[in-house]
Motif scaffolding. Sequence first.
Motif, mmCIF file in Angstrom:
data_model
loop_
_atom_site.group_PDB
_atom_site.id
_atom_site.type_symbol
_atom_site.label_atom_id
_atom_site.label_comp_id
_atom_site.label_asym_id
_atom_site.label_seq_id
_atom_site.Cartn_x
_atom_site.Cartn_y
_atom_site.Cartn_z
ATOM 1 N N UNK A 159 0.828 -1.206 0.000
ATOM 2 C CA UNK A 159 0.000 0.000 0.000
ATOM 3 C C UNK A 159 0.864 1.258 0.000
ATOM 4 N N UNK A 160 2.024 1.199 0.640
ATOM 5 C CA UNK A 160 2.935 2.350 0.614
ATOM 6 C C UNK A 160 3.438 2.617 -0.802
ATOM 7 N N UNK A 161 3.854 1.550 -1.501
ATOM 8 C CA UNK A 161 4.292 1.721 -2.880
ATOM 9 C C UNK A 161 3.154 2.277 -3.729
ATOM 10 N N UNK A 162 1.959 1.706 -3.545
ATOM 11 C CA UNK A 162 0.813 2.117 -4.354
ATOM 12 C C UNK A 162 0.446 3.578 -4.101
ATOM 13 N N UNK A 163 0.453 3.986 -2.827
ATOM 14 C CA UNK A 163 0.115 5.381 -2.535
ATOM 15 C C UNK A 163 1.212 6.319 -3.040
ATOM 16 N N UNK A 164 2.465 5.893 -2.956
ATOM 17 C CA UNK A 164 3.547 6.705 -3.517
ATOM 18 C C UNK A 164 3.361 6.883 -5.009
ATOM 19 N N UNK A 165 2.956 5.821 -5.700
ATOM 20 C CA UNK A 165 2.693 5.857 -7.143
ATOM 21 C C UNK A 165 1.577 6.860 -7.446
ATOM 22 N N UNK A 166 0.538 6.840 -6.641
ATOM 23 C CA UNK A 166 -0.575 7.762 -6.827
ATOM 24 C C UNK A 166 -0.135 9.204 -6.538
ATOM 25 N N UNK A 167 0.615 9.376 -5.468
ATOM 26 C CA UNK A 167 1.008 10.724 -5.067
ATOM 27 C C UNK A 167 1.940 11.380 -6.087
ATOM 28 N N UNK A 168 2.847 10.610 -6.685
ATOM 29 C CA UNK A 168 3.715 11.207 -7.693
ATOM 30 C C UNK A 168 2.889 11.632 -8.898
ATOM 31 N N UNK A 169 1.842 10.861 -9.211
ATOM 32 C CA UNK A 169 0.965 11.214 -10.327
ATOM 33 C C UNK A 169 0.113 12.431 -10.008
ATOM 34 N N UNK A 170 -0.172 12.651 -8.736
ATOM 35 C CA UNK A 170 -0.971 13.803 -8.307
ATOM 36 C C UNK A 170 -0.134 15.066 -8.113
ATOM 37 N N UNK A 171 1.175 14.967 -8.330
ATOM 38 C CA UNK A 171 2.025 16.138 -8.141
ATOM 39 C C UNK A 171 2.377 16.407 -6.699
#
Length: 219
Positions: free
Chosen positions: A38-50
């Motif tokens: 979940x940490x990797x997944x949220x990091x992936x989302x956050x980088x996409x969100x700027x």
Amino acid sequence: DDGPLLTPAEGLAIAEARFTDAIAAATTANNQPVLNAARVARARVRIALGNPSGAAADASLVPAGFVFNATYASTPIRRRNTVMEDINLKFHLSVAPAYRDLTVGGVPDPRVKAIDAHRVGIDAVTPAWTQGKYTGPDSPMPLATWDEAQLIIAEAEGGQSAVDAINRLRTKYALPQYAGGTPAEITAQIIEERRRTLFLDGHAINDHLRFGIPFATGV
């Protein structure tokens, strides 16, 4: 009626909220594999969100060597690893020329294994190159990894931090170290490291969209 069409940012915001819930639940349950996935997944989302600082904060907590796999099996048919099957067994697909014979400083890159099958594909025209990353129909496929976390840190922080993250990955794969360069050169190298490290893991289309990389055209 499922409501109005969501923008990409709105969809990603929902994903961030759900991964935040997953992190909380996994922490309570002391479920380390799910927590780190979940940490990797949220990091992936956050980088996409700027949100680079939030992405780097999540990615930095992922322990070295972490892998969270999707599992496959030889039977029943619907459980097979279709990436391996379509390329290596059915010859429906071939590894593209841009992924063949890759090296780093003259050293063969073990992250991208492309093998000349010395035959043509199912169309009886295209030279068939198979892949060596997934060796059987039951080979697992990584959904979240320490490798990706390092690449997210590199993208989020840039500069020497990015160089260090790239070199941690290169050390893992016994490849020559990256010396760094200008900010633009480092960004280009991050994109290339992603292309190789995440080969056949399902990230290429999103990276083309995020980084504005042209899609291949023609025959």
